[in-house]
Design an enzyme around this catalytic site. Sequence first.
Site, PDB file in Angstrom:
ATOM      1  N   ASP A 168      20.596  20.734  -5.450  1.00 32.99           N
ATOM      2  CA  ASP A 168      18.969  20.236  -5.544  1.00 32.99           C
ATOM      3  C   ASP A 168      18.166  19.125  -6.245  1.00 32.99           C
ATOM      4  O   ASP A 168      17.746  20.454  -6.734  1.00 32.99           O
ATOM      5  CB  ASP A 168      18.360  20.358  -4.153  1.00 32.99           C
ATOM      6  CG  ASP A 168      18.072  19.393  -3.815  1.00 32.99           C
ATOM      7  OD1 ASP A 168      17.067  18.784  -4.540  1.00 32.99           O
ATOM      8  OD2 ASP A 168      16.666  19.810  -2.123  1.00 32.99           O
ATOM      9  N   SER A 215      12.314  19.340   3.693  1.00 28.78           N
ATOM     10  CA  SER A 215      12.194  18.394   2.259  1.00 28.78           C
ATOM     11  C   SER A 215      10.701  18.204   1.883  1.00 28.78           C
ATOM     12  O   SER A 215      10.050  19.837   2.727  1.00 28.78           O
ATOM     13  CB  SER A 215      12.587  17.274   2.466  1.00 28.78           C
ATOM     14  OG  SER A 215      12.825  16.820   0.759  1.00 28.78           O
ATOM     15  N   HIS A 247      20.529  18.080  -1.862  1.00 32.08           N
ATOM     16  CA  HIS A 247      19.614  17.561  -1.248  1.00 32.08           C
ATOM     17  C   HIS A 247      19.359  17.356   0.561  1.00 32.08           C
ATOM     18  O   HIS A 247      19.317  17.914   1.738  1.00 32.08           O
ATOM     19  CB  HIS A 247      18.567  16.326  -1.518  1.00 32.08           C
ATOM     20  CG  HIS A 247      17.082  16.828  -1.175  1.00 32.08           C
ATOM     21  ND1 HIS A 247      16.381  17.482  -1.522  1.00 32.08           N
ATOM     22  CD2 HIS A 247      16.401  15.654   0.080  1.00 32.08           C
ATOM     23  CE1 HIS A 247      15.263  17.575  -0.310  1.00 32.08           C
ATOM     24  NE2 HIS A 247      15.587  16.192  -0.241  1.00 32.08           N
TER      25      HIS A 247
END
Length: 675
Positions: free
Chosen positions: A612, A527, A647
Amino acid sequence: MRPDHQQPEACRQGDEDPYSWLEQREAAEVVAYLNAENSYTDAWLAPQQALREQLFEEIRGRIRETDLGLPSAKGQWLYYQRTEAGAEYPRFLRCPRLSSNSLEINSEQEQLLLDLNLLAADHDFLQLGDFSISPDQRWLAYSLDTQGDETYSLFLLSLDEQQTHELALEDADGSLCWALDSRTLFAVSMDETSRPATLWRLQLGAAPVRVFHEPDQRFYLGVYRSSSESYICVTSTSKNTSEVHYLPADEPTALLRCLAERETGHEYDADHGAHGFMIRSNRSGETFGLYRCDADQPGLSGWELITTPDPARTLEEISLQRSGLVLQYRNQALTELEVRPEGQEPYQVSMPDAVYSLSVQGGEEYSSPQIRLRYESLNRPAEVRALTLATGEQRVLKQTPVEGPFDAQDYQVERLWALAPDGERIPISLIGHCQIQGTAPVYLYGYGSYGATMDPWFSHARLSLLQRGWRFAIAHIRGGADMGEHWYQQGKLAHKENTFSDFIACAEHLVSQGITTPAQLAIAGGSAGGLLIGNVINQRPELFAVAVADVPFVDVWNTMNNPDLPLTVGEYEEWGDPREPEVAALIKSYAPYENVSAQDYPALWVTAGYHDVRVQYWEAAKWVAKLRYLRTNQQPLLLRTQMSAGHGGASGRYQAMREIAEEYSFLLTVIPAEA
């Protein structure tokens, strides 16, 4: 064959985004491109099939596949989870409590509440959001995400009649909070940018009633019931400002009151206990102090300072019980707990290791004389301890088992310190087998954003690297809050470069100390940690042999310039508003995608989630495409897009193990044992 890349001339000239076509999510050519990337990855990994399967079996072999979770008490019931061999998801159950202090399971009288395996039968992805038992313990409210886009459906199960009802609320974020009447639920819906923005009051058979809306795109809404169970609390939080409203939990239709109106830069959170609202606030200093306020006298004028901010350590959290409170501090990259029993002198909780992770965990009722602590280290699997507030006595309630041969004493855990270019000392947590002599492969992990702390954690899977002679390290870099609030402030906005230079300094320290070499050094982040990885391999590609970037935030320039994307506006306080020229120049200077250049790059393992909403799949896809075109070497460069996930990757536990085995097989192939 590698996937075909379009518009290479634009990429060479740098006058436009040559791979923006990959942002067309539903376009057939985009889906075909992502599938082609996955096929290319499969083909590259095919010779490692035996290794990948071996790694998966090793990881699975260390997990107690059939296990019972630690029960949580609620009145006369115990609530707990069971996992079974071969099942991807846990089953949620309850049974009558045998006695007031007993945690013993009465399996003959247990009641199945929820079996996620049955619910997952028709879905490639399943994520449980909230799981909330009503105060009268006759209803279960829960939420499910079946796509990975963090949009949840809400359900209500009658535990008496075993009938399930779906609650009508579109775009729910998954949170659920009961009022004390056991009929009313509070839930939050998201706006068109996937921002939790509106609070609703729900009852079975009735239309949702809007209670509160947060119009400011920088603020995210949340809801919870206080520890005392007296109040429903509603939070509006941005990256640097917060506001709390509340109403009596036994009066769900009452009007909300504000604990303190928002002021830019004032961060606070609150919980209600025996002495009113206890508030953690940076009003008197960036390391946060403790305040108290009566519920019937809100407003800053009614706040009473209980504990002044400590300049040496940051107050991170407060936990309330009827018989006392616990303050969680951050000091020198470690957690310190200060217990304040009712009517007694405070004391510090001591732990046996020099490097560890420690937090207060739920599971005890507000009236309980004890709290639960979760404790682990790089070489110690997580254990849950009961701490009696009045005496400080600790006892282990459950330790996560490691099946097969494992001895924590076989592994050496160290705290090292690297020197950043500006003279700041950066902590590193390191683990390796005691028998390792000299240099060895190292897996160096970093994050460095949003004030997140990377406390050392145990991993069953990681043992597959450690037992093959690898070491594992965590770089506690600025941008996170590992060393306190100032650590976060020094690694955001205009100071973002510190995050990257800190990580490079940690890598250089591991090399200079003879722990590893550039040919043996793997780095990883996910991320916003993927932004870190993308930046440092642009700056110092020769320092690393291989890089892992999971759902990486690498297209930061284009994302921050598109306020219509999910969550972008709320990110301005973390990265800056690119409409301001000096901010635009800064972001462009470190954005990984914009700064890919014609140079040799380390081998790369990159992942993305098609659904995501936090980091769009195309960030990884565009970055990999640009790297393939501009780089001057032919090191492995693989992209794995999970087409049925978001995610967090795969939702099932065996699926997650296979993902790790795939990554590790890549690492062990790129950095062989003799490297």
